[in-house]
Write an enzyme that holds these catalytic residues in place. Structure first.
Site, PDB file in Angstrom:
ATOM      1  N   SER A  12      99.222  45.185  52.796  1.00 39.86           N
ATOM      2  CA  SER A  12      98.754  43.973  52.133  1.00 39.86           C
ATOM      3  C   SER A  12      99.351  42.749  52.803  1.00 39.86           C
ATOM      4  O   SER A  12     100.579  42.584  52.864  1.00 39.86           O
ATOM      5  CB  SER A  12      99.151  43.987  50.652  1.00 39.86           C
ATOM      6  N   HIS A  37      94.529  44.952  53.982  1.00 38.86           N
ATOM      7  CA  HIS A  37      94.216  44.561  52.606  1.00 38.86           C
ATOM      8  C   HIS A  37      94.492  43.074  52.403  1.00 38.86           C
ATOM      9  O   HIS A  37      95.576  42.573  52.705  1.00 38.86           O
ATOM     10  CB  HIS A  37      95.077  45.387  51.638  1.00 38.86           C
ATOM     11  N   ASP A  39      94.716  40.242  49.571  1.00 42.54           N
ATOM     12  CA  ASP A  39      94.829  39.954  48.141  1.00 42.54           C
ATOM     13  C   ASP A  39      94.478  38.490  47.893  1.00 42.54           C
ATOM     14  O   ASP A  39      95.271  37.588  48.160  1.00 42.54           O
ATOM     15  CB  ASP A  39      96.250  40.237  47.649  1.00 42.54           C
ATOM     16  N   MET A  41      93.789  35.497  45.417  1.00 41.19           N
ATOM     17  CA  MET A  41      94.136  35.081  44.055  1.00 41.19           C
ATOM     18  C   MET A  41      93.797  33.602  43.863  1.00 41.19           C
ATOM     19  O   MET A  41      93.990  32.798  44.780  1.00 41.19           O
ATOM     20  CB  MET A  41      95.621  35.306  43.786  1.00 41.19           C
ATOM     21  N   HIS A  70      90.307  42.178  48.234  1.00 40.60           N
ATOM     22  CA  HIS A  70      90.502  42.380  46.791  1.00 40.60           C
ATOM     23  C   HIS A  70      90.481  41.006  46.108  1.00 40.60           C
ATOM     24  O   HIS A  70      91.409  40.211  46.254  1.00 40.60           O
ATOM     25  CB  HIS A  70      91.838  43.096  46.581  1.00 40.60           C
ATOM     26  N   MET A  72      90.957  38.844  43.170  1.00 39.74           N
ATOM     27  CA  MET A  72      91.570  38.647  41.858  1.00 39.74           C
ATOM     28  C   MET A  72      91.256  37.223  41.420  1.00 39.74           C
ATOM     29  O   MET A  72      92.127  36.357  41.346  1.00 39.74           O
ATOM     30  CB  MET A  72      93.072  38.911  41.927  1.00 39.74           C
ATOM     31  N   MET A 141      95.003  49.533  39.642  1.00 39.36           N
ATOM     32  CA  MET A 141      96.182  48.686  39.757  1.00 39.36           C
ATOM     33  C   MET A 141      97.364  49.371  39.073  1.00 39.36           C
ATOM     34  O   MET A 141      97.285  49.730  37.902  1.00 39.36           O
ATOM     35  CB  MET A 141      95.930  47.328  39.113  1.00 39.36           C
ATOM     36  N   ASP A 179      97.068  50.307  44.184  1.00 38.56           N
ATOM     37  CA  ASP A 179      97.737  49.093  44.651  1.00 38.56           C
ATOM     38  C   ASP A 179      98.815  48.719  43.648  1.00 38.56           C
ATOM     39  O   ASP A 179      98.551  48.616  42.453  1.00 38.56           O
ATOM     40  CB  ASP A 179      96.701  47.967  44.772  1.00 38.56           C
TER      41      ASP A 179
END
Length: 227
Positions: A12, A37, A39, A41, A70, A72, A141, A179
Site C-alpha cells: 500500500s 495498492h 488507498d 481517502m 481502493h 474510501m 477490511m 487489508d
C-alpha cells in the site's frame, strides 16, 4: 478458489514516502510484489485525506504492476471514470458508500476495469452476496479504514473464512483480498482462512528493506502449506 500459488502481495502506497511515490512503486516491483495498492481517502467517508486520480496517473507509467485502487470516498461513482482513465486495473468501492452498489459495479466494468467490493469490519457478508458474483474482487477490511499502521482485528478471521467458503461455491473467479494490519505474524492465518491478496503497508515500508518486507510476508503466508 484461487490456489495458494496465486497469492498476491499488494504493498500500500499509503505507507510510502509521499515525496517519492514513483520511486516507491518501482522499488516494490523490484522487491517482488505482484500488485500495487492505492488507498484513496476523501476526509469524509474516512477521517483521513490522501490522493486522487492524478497520483494514479503519474505512477501508472512507472510500473508494470497490477494497479489496485481502493476508494474510501463518498459517492465514488462521480470519480470512477477519472480513475479508470488514470490507468487503474481494478477499482474497489465500499458497500457502505454505495446505496446502488450493483449500478456502481456495472459502471466500473463498463469502463473496462475490474470491480471490487469492500466491507468494513462491522458490515456482514450478507450485505453484498446478492450482487457479489458480478464483481471481480472482495476486500475484507481487517481494520477500521482511515489510517495506516493499525493492528489487525482478530475477529475478522472467521469472516475471511466464511467469505472464502462462500466464494468457492458461488463465485470462484473472485479474488479475496484482506487489508489492514497484515504482518508476518498473522499472514499465515489470513491465507489459511482463504485470502489470496494481502495488502500491506507498514510491514513492507517499515521493514529493513522493501525486499525483506515482501519476502517475510510471502514466507509467512506459505508456511502453513509447507509444514
Amino acid at each position: 478458489m484461487k490456489s495458494v500459488q496465486e497469492l498476491k502481495i499488494a504493498p500500500s502506497l499509503l505507507s510510502a514516502d509521499f515525496g517519492a511515490m514513483a520511486e516507491a512503486a518501482k522499488a516494490v516491483e523490484q522487491a517482488g510484489a505482484e500488485w500495487l495498492h492505492f488507498d484513496v481517502m476523501d476526509g469524509q467517508f474516512v477521517p483521513n485525506l490522501t490522493f486522487g486520480a492524478p497520483m494514479v496517473k503519474a505512477i501508472r507509467p512507472q510500473t508494470s504492476l497490477f494497479c489496485d485502487v481502493h476508494l474510501m470516498i463518498q459517492t465514488p461513482c462521480n470519480l470512477i471514470p477519472d480513475f479508470v482513465e488514470a490507468g487503474a486495473h481494478n477499482i474497489t468501492v465500499h458497500v457502505e458508500a454505495c446505496p446502488h452498489l450493483h449500478r456502481v459495479i456495472q459502471q466500473i466494468k463498463s469502463l473496462g476495469a475490474g470491480a471490487g467490493i469492500a466491507l468494513n469490519p462491522h458490515t456482514p457478508l450478507e450485505a453484498v452476496m446478492d450482487v457479489l458474483p458480478e464483481a471481480d474482487l472482495l476486500l475484507i477490511m481487517a481494520v477500521n479504514p482511515g489510517y495506516g499502521g493499525q493492528h489487525f482485528i482478530p475477529l475478522m478471521l472467521p469472516k475471511i473464512e466464511r467469505a472464502a467458503q462462500w466464494l468457492q461455491t458461488h463465485a470462484p473467479h473472485i479474488w479475496l483480498e484482506v487489508d489492514g494490519g497484515i504482518t508476518p505474524e498473522n499472514a499465515g492465518q489470513v491465507v489459511s482462512a482463504g485470502a489470496r491478496v494481502l495488502v500491506a503497508g507498514s510491514s513492507i515500508f517499515g521493514a529493513s528493506s522493501l525486499k525483506a518486507g515482501v519476502d517475510a510476508l510471502k514466507q509467512a503466508a506459505f508456511q502453513p502449506f509447507n509444514a
